[in-house]
Design a protein around this motif. Structure first.
Motif, short mmCIF file in Angstrom:
data_model
loop_
_atom_site.label_atom_id
_atom_site.label_comp_id
_atom_site.label_asym_id
_atom_site.label_seq_id
_atom_site.Cartn_x
_atom_site.Cartn_y
_atom_site.Cartn_z
N GLY A 1 0.76 -1.24 0.00
CA GLY A 1 0.00 0.00 0.00
C GLY A 1 0.79 1.28 0.00
N ASP A 2 2.12 1.20 0.00
CA ASP A 2 2.93 2.41 0.07
C ASP A 2 2.83 3.27 -1.20
OD1 ASP A 2 3.78 1.81 2.62
OD2 ASP A 2 5.68 0.94 1.98
N ILE A 3 2.96 2.65 -2.35
CA ILE A 3 2.92 3.43 -3.59
C ILE A 3 1.52 4.01 -3.82
CG2 ILE A 3 3.16 3.34 -6.10
CD1 ILE A 3 5.70 1.70 -5.63
N PRO A 4 0.45 3.26 -3.61
CA PRO A 4 -0.87 3.89 -3.73
C PRO A 4 -1.05 5.08 -2.76
CG PRO A 4 -1.10 1.52 -3.80
CD PRO A 4 0.33 1.80 -3.43
N MET A 5 -0.50 4.96 -1.55
CA MET A 5 -0.60 6.05 -0.59
C MET A 5 0.15 7.28 -1.09
SD MET A 5 1.27 7.82 1.93
CE MET A 5 2.67 6.75 2.13
N LEU A 6 1.39 7.07 -1.58
CA LEU A 6 2.18 8.19 -2.10
C LEU A 6 1.52 8.80 -3.33
CD1 LEU A 6 5.76 6.71 -1.66
CD2 LEU A 6 4.82 8.69 -0.45
N ALA A 7 0.92 7.98 -4.17
CA ALA A 7 0.22 8.49 -5.35
C ALA A 7 -0.94 9.37 -4.93
CB ALA A 7 -0.26 7.33 -6.23
N GLY A 8 -1.60 9.04 -3.83
CA GLY A 8 -2.70 9.85 -3.33
C GLY A 8 -2.27 11.21 -2.82
N LEU A 9 -0.98 11.33 -2.49
CA LEU A 9 -0.44 12.60 -2.02
C LEU A 9 0.16 13.42 -3.17
CD1 LEU A 9 1.44 11.31 1.17
CD2 LEU A 9 -0.82 12.40 1.07
#
Length: 95
Positions: free
Chosen positions: A73-81
């Motif tokens: 879930g790290d890359i989806p989280m960063l993409a959301g930012l």
């Protein structure tokens, strides 16, 4: 020879500090990942862009790592930012 990887992240202005903190608190684990030789993160405030500079044993090793970051879930989280998806470039080391 190794594979050089650059990754550009484009944070929303309100999320710059959060992304900086995430990199500071999490990227050390990348150097422990199989195939990673080095990773460094930098930020250019003039163009609001993070640049990760990475050295990997191979492109496949990096792609395996990226898949792991997506799965947890790290890359989806960063993409959301961010204002757009990260840009990944693979380069052949010549020296």
């Amino acid at each position: 020879m190794a594979t050089i990887v650059t990754v550009k992240f484009f944070p929303k202005l309100d999320n710059v500090e959060e992304v900086k903190e995430w990199f500071k608190n999490n990227l050390y684990t990348t150097e422990k990942y199989e195939g990673c030789q080095l990773i460094r993160a930098s930020y250019n405030k003039d163009i609001n862009e993070f640049l990760l500079y990475e050295i990997w044993d191979s492109e496949d090793a990096h792609k395996k790592y990226v898949n792991w970051r997506v799965e947890i879930g790290d890359i989806p989280m960063l993409a959301g930012l961010s204002i757009k998806d990260p840009e990944i470039t693979y380069l052949e080391e010549v020296y």
